[in-house]
Design a protein around this motif. Structure first.
Motif, PDB file in Angstrom:
ATOM      1  N   ALA A 219     -21.745  14.935 -11.949  1.00  0.00           N
ATOM      2  CA  ALA A 219     -20.603  14.073 -11.630  1.00  0.00           C
ATOM      3  C   ALA A 219     -20.842  13.467 -10.254  1.00  0.00           C
ATOM      4  O   ALA A 219     -20.916  14.184  -9.255  1.00  0.00           O
ATOM      5  N   ARG A 220     -20.988  12.152 -10.204  1.00  0.00           N
ATOM      6  CA  ARG A 220     -21.309  11.489  -8.939  1.00  0.00           C
ATOM      7  C   ARG A 220     -20.070  11.205  -8.097  1.00  0.00           C
ATOM      8  O   ARG A 220     -20.154  11.094  -6.885  1.00  0.00           O
ATOM      9  N   THR A 221     -18.928  11.055  -8.743  1.00  0.00           N
ATOM     10  CA  THR A 221     -17.703  10.750  -8.015  1.00  0.00           C
ATOM     11  C   THR A 221     -16.636  11.782  -8.336  1.00  0.00           C
ATOM     12  O   THR A 221     -16.758  12.552  -9.286  1.00  0.00           O
ATOM     13  N   LEU A 222     -15.573  11.761  -7.546  1.00  0.00           N
ATOM     14  CA  LEU A 222     -14.460  12.680  -7.734  1.00  0.00           C
ATOM     15  C   LEU A 222     -13.196  11.882  -8.058  1.00  0.00           C
ATOM     16  O   LEU A 222     -13.016  10.761  -7.552  1.00  0.00           O
ATOM     17  N   PRO A 223     -12.298  12.452  -8.871  1.00  0.00           N
ATOM     18  CA  PRO A 223     -11.032  11.766  -9.168  1.00  0.00           C
ATOM     19  C   PRO A 223     -10.065  11.891  -7.995  1.00  0.00           C
ATOM     20  O   PRO A 223      -9.138  12.708  -8.003  1.00  0.00           O
ATOM     21  N   THR A 224     -10.306  11.112  -6.972  1.00  0.00           N
ATOM     22  CA  THR A 224      -9.459  11.145  -5.780  1.00  0.00           C
ATOM     23  C   THR A 224      -8.907   9.763  -5.510  1.00  0.00           C
ATOM     24  O   THR A 224      -9.487   8.753  -5.906  1.00  0.00           O
ATOM     25  N   ARG A 225      -7.801   9.736  -4.808  1.00  0.00           N
ATOM     26  CA  ARG A 225      -7.144   8.478  -4.462  1.00  0.00           C
ATOM     27  C   ARG A 225      -7.314   8.246  -2.972  1.00  0.00           C
ATOM     28  O   ARG A 225      -6.795   8.989  -2.141  1.00  0.00           O
ATOM     29  N   ARG A 226      -8.094   7.246  -2.620  1.00  0.00           N
ATOM     30  CA  ARG A 226      -8.363   6.979  -1.211  1.00  0.00           C
ATOM     31  C   ARG A 226      -7.204   6.198  -0.590  1.00  0.00           C
ATOM     32  O   ARG A 226      -6.649   5.288  -1.201  1.00  0.00           O
ATOM     33  N   ARG A 227      -6.910   6.557   0.646  1.00  0.00           N
ATOM     34  CA  ARG A 227      -5.858   5.849   1.358  1.00  0.00           C
ATOM     35  C   ARG A 227      -6.337   4.465   1.786  1.00  0.00           C
ATOM     36  O   ARG A 227      -7.453   4.305   2.252  1.00  0.00           O
ATOM     37  N   THR A 228      -5.453   3.491   1.656  1.00  0.00           N
ATOM     38  CA  THR A 228      -5.766   2.146   2.106  1.00  0.00           C
ATOM     39  C   THR A 228      -5.356   1.986   3.569  1.00  0.00           C
ATOM     40  O   THR A 228      -4.592   2.803   4.115  1.00  0.00           O
ATOM     41  N   VAL A 229      -5.865   0.939   4.192  1.00  0.00           N
ATOM     42  CA  VAL A 229      -5.487   0.665   5.582  1.00  0.00           C
ATOM     43  C   VAL A 229      -3.983   0.440   5.677  1.00  0.00           C
ATOM     44  O   VAL A 229      -3.321   0.882   6.630  1.00  0.00           O
ATOM     45  N   GLY A 230      -3.421  -0.238   4.670  1.00  0.00           N
ATOM     46  CA  GLY A 230      -1.988  -0.490   4.684  1.00  0.00           C
ATOM     47  C   GLY A 230      -1.167   0.789   4.642  1.00  0.00           C
ATOM     48  O   GLY A 230      -0.163   0.918   5.357  1.00  0.00           O
ATOM     49  N   SER A 231      -1.586   1.760   3.821  1.00  0.00           N
ATOM     50  CA  SER A 231      -0.837   3.019   3.746  1.00  0.00           C
ATOM     51  C   SER A 231      -0.927   3.799   5.053  1.00  0.00           C
ATOM     52  O   SER A 231       0.050   4.434   5.469  1.00  0.00           O
ATOM     53  N   LEU A 232      -2.078   3.747   5.719  1.00  0.00           N
ATOM     54  CA  LEU A 232      -2.221   4.430   7.009  1.00  0.00           C
ATOM     55  C   LEU A 232      -1.343   3.773   8.066  1.00  0.00           C
ATOM     56  O   LEU A 232      -0.712   4.463   8.883  1.00  0.00           O
ATOM     57  N   LEU A 233      -1.294   2.452   8.055  1.00  0.00           N
ATOM     58  CA  LEU A 233      -0.448   1.750   9.016  1.00  0.00           C
ATOM     59  C   LEU A 233       1.025   2.043   8.769  1.00  0.00           C
ATOM     60  O   LEU A 233       1.813   2.175   9.713  1.00  0.00           O
ATOM     61  N   ARG A 234       1.398   2.157   7.493  1.00  0.00           N
ATOM     62  CA  ARG A 234       2.802   2.473   7.190  1.00  0.00           C
ATOM     63  C   ARG A 234       3.182   3.846   7.729  1.00  0.00           C
ATOM     64  O   ARG A 234       4.307   4.043   8.207  1.00  0.00           O
ATOM     65  N   LEU A 235       2.260   4.812   7.654  1.00  0.00           N
ATOM     66  CA  LEU A 235       2.549   6.128   8.220  1.00  0.00           C
ATOM     67  C   LEU A 235       2.667   6.054   9.746  1.00  0.00           C
ATOM     68  O   LEU A 235       3.551   6.658  10.345  1.00  0.00           O
ATOM     69  N   ALA A 236       1.746   5.319  10.384  1.00  0.00           N
ATOM     70  CA  ALA A 236       1.755   5.235  11.846  1.00  0.00           C
ATOM     71  C   ALA A 236       2.976   4.479  12.364  1.00  0.00           C
ATOM     72  O   ALA A 236       3.516   4.807  13.430  1.00  0.00           O
ATOM     73  N   LEU A 237       3.414   3.458  11.620  1.00  0.00           N
ATOM     74  CA  LEU A 237       4.529   2.625  12.068  1.00  0.00           C
ATOM     75  C   LEU A 237       5.858   3.023  11.433  1.00  0.00           C
ATOM     76  O   LEU A 237       6.886   2.412  11.748  1.00  0.00           O
ATOM     77  N   GLY A 238       5.837   4.027  10.555  1.00  0.00           N
ATOM     78  CA  GLY A 238       7.065   4.474   9.905  1.00  0.00           C
ATOM     79  C   GLY A 238       7.935   5.292  10.835  1.00  0.00           C
ATOM     80  O   GLY A 238       7.669   5.440  12.031  1.00  0.00           O
ATOM     81  N   THR A 239       9.002   5.867  10.256  1.00  0.00           N
ATOM     82  CA  THR A 239       9.956   6.618  11.084  1.00  0.00           C
ATOM     83  C   THR A 239       9.303   7.797  11.781  1.00  0.00           C
ATOM     84  O   THR A 239       9.586   8.070  12.955  1.00  0.00           O
ATOM     85  N   GLY A 240       8.400   8.503  11.066  1.00  0.00           N
ATOM     86  CA  GLY A 240       7.732   9.645  11.684  1.00  0.00           C
ATOM     87  C   GLY A 240       6.833   9.230  12.821  1.00  0.00           C
ATOM     88  O   GLY A 240       6.838   9.840  13.904  1.00  0.00           O
ATOM     89  N   GLY A 241       6.024   8.185  12.626  1.00  0.00           N
ATOM     90  CA  GLY A 241       5.138   7.709  13.677  1.00  0.00           C
ATOM     91  C   GLY A 241       5.899   7.178  14.871  1.00  0.00           C
ATOM     92  O   GLY A 241       5.521   7.424  16.029  1.00  0.00           O
ATOM     93  N   ARG A 242       6.991   6.455  14.623  1.00  0.00           N
ATOM     94  CA  ARG A 242       7.773   5.904  15.739  1.00  0.00           C
ATOM     95  C   ARG A 242       8.429   7.004  16.552  1.00  0.00           C
ATOM     96  O   ARG A 242       8.418   6.973  17.795  1.00  0.00           O
ATOM     97  N   GLU A 243       9.015   7.981  15.863  1.00  0.00           N
ATOM     98  CA  GLU A 243       9.682   9.063  16.599  1.00  0.00           C
ATOM     99  C   GLU A 243       8.676   9.863  17.426  1.00  0.00           C
ATOM    100  O   GLU A 243       8.891  10.105  18.621  1.00  0.00           O
TER     101      GLU A 243
END
Length: 669
Positions: free
Chosen positions: A337-361
């Motif tokens: 098996a060359r790959t794994l069934p994983t869901r990679r985070r996109t740049v947009g999802s990372l930015l949403r975490l950083a700029l969301g309520t948790g990141g702002r607080e």
């Protein structure tokens, strides 16, 4: 009163300060710590560049704090990314500090411009705190990078060293890189006992998944089932991280790695079937857990599986477990098996975490604590003011425990460390004895990380030794005063009122993420029979739930003045867990019959109604999902997606174990 009764009587915010992690001593990490800072200082002493050796040892020390168990691949990211951020911070801090100092010298005679340099430096540090705090909300690696960025910036701005900024940054990278090289080169205990040298961490992680599946099967129908399911989630998270670390090539290139990928992927349907069995709660025969245990032994020893005991096929989840065991046996044989069934985070999802309520607080807390401590330290005209903001950075980190617990542990650890160092400095020869003290402290860091107070004591001894090796006088007592002042600043900032809706933002952000993942998983199960995508979404749902549970547990252990802002969130997490468990049971049932029964639809409807009520009371955002169909008896919810084909696939093996032994003769009755 007995000790258990005394612990129960303690409030959570105080009980957390007395709690320590347990486990075997990580001897390989201890060896790496001993070979990190001490040898670097020795080389610098022999070469006549002692101050540069101090910077390299600091880089090795901060990398050692991030040196956790796991695969070599993960350690590259876990140690390397924060080290790069620390080198950048050292570069920024050095030139910013030099500019502020030069500006102050030009206006030493007084006037309105006398303090402009210090004000500009404080504003820069505050802005960096806001950026690093928001970035830390993304995940553990980002949190480590943000911490090292701020600590190194404060050290670069305040520590008087003769080297220019670029030399300091290179020296810092060399120290962290040395520890990373030790992590990649030195063998671990499992490799010494016959395991694969390159993939020993990955092999142990995948084997632990099969052990956790067996433990969950043993706990089906008992009160321990929920805890065992959580342990299975943790094992899967750890294995996924171990296998999906940074790589030079997109796909697994070696046969050993492809085999490990196949073995991990084969565990996903087994975990799904075990979770469905735990949801039903019906007692199952102990024979069901024997197969996963043999698979764990095969992974750990890199051997063939041999015949696997087949469970009974009297229920959909048991038939799914039987099918998954056969699939695992075949996957272990093929091992490709060359790959794994994983869901990679996109740049947009990372930015949403950083700029969301948790990141702002969190960014606001870090910025205020870091900026205020830097301003106070400079206002006191202390020559080595960097200790105060650097201490505040560690104190404000929520992943080190609740606020009051962090403050108590930091204060106690600093006092203990300063007293220990004062005694050692009085009797040890200089600089040889201090170099030995640095090596011993580096070896103790992996053990001391089990408790924040112990870690603080060891780091205090190490840093004070480095400062004295660099030519500064003994500073134990001033460090105690500065630490207590940093504790007071962080306590005040931690209790400051913030805009409505922002308090408890970290918990709400994690719950929002978990709710979105759970609903996406449910929508996929109701609309599609793509199993590979389903396993990926199930992993994401349980992983985000685990993050939310961790955030809720930390918030619940805060002082009551802070803990009240997260009240009720544990109830939402519990409903989300039940929803994901029920969705998993529905998926297994749909694979077997193509239909949802009344019990499944009633459970889904009731849980979605509960979440809707919580949304109205707490404001947690919940995405839309397809309506759960009403089931007078049972409904085929996948008619338009070819659900009958999925049922037929599962039904192909309903003839029993005897009819399936011909495939490799891997299952035994």
């Amino acid at each position: 009163m007995s000790r258990p009764a005394l612990r129960t009587a303690l409030p959570p915010w105080l009980a957390h300060a007395l709690r320590a992690q347990r486990g075997p001593v990580p001897w390989n990490a201890v060896v790496r710590g001993a070979l990190a800072g001490g040898p670097l200082l020795t080389l610098a002493l022999l070469a006549g560049h002692l101050s540069l050796g101090v910077v390299a040892a600091l880089g090795a020390m901060l990398a050692g704090i991030n040196d956790r168990p796991g695969s070599r691949r993960v350690s590259v990211q876990r140690l390397g990314v924060p080290a790069l951020a620390g080198a950048l911070g050292l570069l920024i801090g050095t030139y910013a500090g030099q500019y502020a100092s030069a500006y102050a010298d030009r206006h030493a005679s007084g006037g309105p411009g006398q303090y402009a340099g210090a004000v500009a430096l404080t504003l820069l540090l505050t802005s960096l705190g806001l950026l690093a705090g928001g970035m830390s909300a993304v995940g553990p690696v980002a949190s480590g990078a943000g911490t090292q960025l701020l600590v190194a910036t404060a050290i670069g701005a305040g520590m008087p060293l003769p080297e220019p900024g670029w030399e300091r940054a290179l020296g810092y990278l060399a120290g962290a890189g040395w520890l990373l090289a030790l992590r990649l080169v030195l063998p671990t205990p499992s490799a010494l006992t016959g395991g694969d040298y390159r993939f020993d961490g990955e092999r142990d992680a995948v084997a632990a998944v099969y052990d956790a599946i067996a433990a969950l099967l043993d706990a089906v129908g008992t009160p321990d089932a929920t805890a065992r399911r959580a342990a299975l989630t943790a094992a899967l998270d750890h294995a996924q991280d171990a296998l999906t670390g940074p790589r030079l090539r997109r796909y697994a290139s070696s046969s050993t790695e492809r085999r490990l990928h196949a073995q991990y992927t084969a565990a996903l349907p087994l975990a799904e079937a075990a979770t469905a069995l735990a949801w039903t709660g019906d007692h199952i025969d102990g024979r069901a857990s024997a197969g996963p245990r043999r698979l764990a032994e095969a992974v750990r020893g890199n051997t063939a599986t041999g015949p696997l005991p087949a469970p009974a096929r009297s229920a959909p989840a048991l038939r799914a477990l039987d099918d998954a065991l056969l699939h695992a046996a075949e996957a272990f044989d093929r091992g490709d098996a060359r790959t794994l069934p994983t869901r990679r985070r996109t740049v947009g999802s990372l930015l949403r975490l950083a700029l969301g309520t948790g990141g702002r607080e969190y960014g606001l807390r870090v910025a205020l604590s870091f900026g205020a401590s830097a301003a106070v330290a400079q206002a006191l005209h202390h020559e080595h003011w960097y200790w105060l903001p650097a201490t505040a950075v560690f104190l404000v980190k929520p992943d080190l425990g609740p606020l009051v617990s962090r403050v108590l542990c930091r204060a106690a650890g600093t006092v203990l460390g300063a007293v220990l160092f004062a005694g050692c400095a009085a009797v040890l020869p200089r600089p040889e004895g201090l170099v030995v003290l640095v090596a011993v402290s580096g070896a103790l860091i992996p053990v001391a990380t089990r408790h924040f107070a112990a870690q603080t004591a060891v780091v205090t001894v190490l840093v004070l030794a480095l400062v004295m090796v660099g030519g500064e006088p003994q500073a134990s007592w001033s460090r105690i005063g500065e630490t207590l002042l940093a504790c007071a600043i962080v306590l005040i900032v931690g209790h400051l009122p913030i805009p409505k809706g922002q308090r408890g933002g970290g918990v709400r952000a994690r719950l929002d993420e978990a709710a979105a993942a759970a609903h996406l998983y449910l929508a996929h199960v109701l609309e599609s029979d793509d199993r590979a995508a389903r396993w990926t979404l199930r992993r994401e749902a349980y992983r985000t739930l685990a993050r939310a549970r961790t955030a809720i547990a930390l918030a619940g252990a805060e002082h009551p003045a802070l803990a009240r802002h997260s009240e009720g969130t544990d109830e939402i997490a519990a409903v989300l867990e039940q929803l994901v468990d029920t969705t998993t049971a529905c998926a297994v049932h749909l694979d077997d019959t193509g239909r949802l029964g009344r019990h499944h639809t009633e459970q889904l409807t009731a849980l979605l109604d509960q979440l809707a009520r919580h949304q109205r009371h707490t404001g947690i955002s919940l995405p839309d999902v397809p309506d759960v169909p009403d089931a007078p008896d049972a409904l085929d919810v996948r008619e338009t997606q070819g659900g009958a084909g999925g049922a037929g696939e599962a039904g192909a093996g309903v003839g029993g174990v005897e009819g399936r032994r011909g495939v490799g003769s891997r299952l035994t009755a």
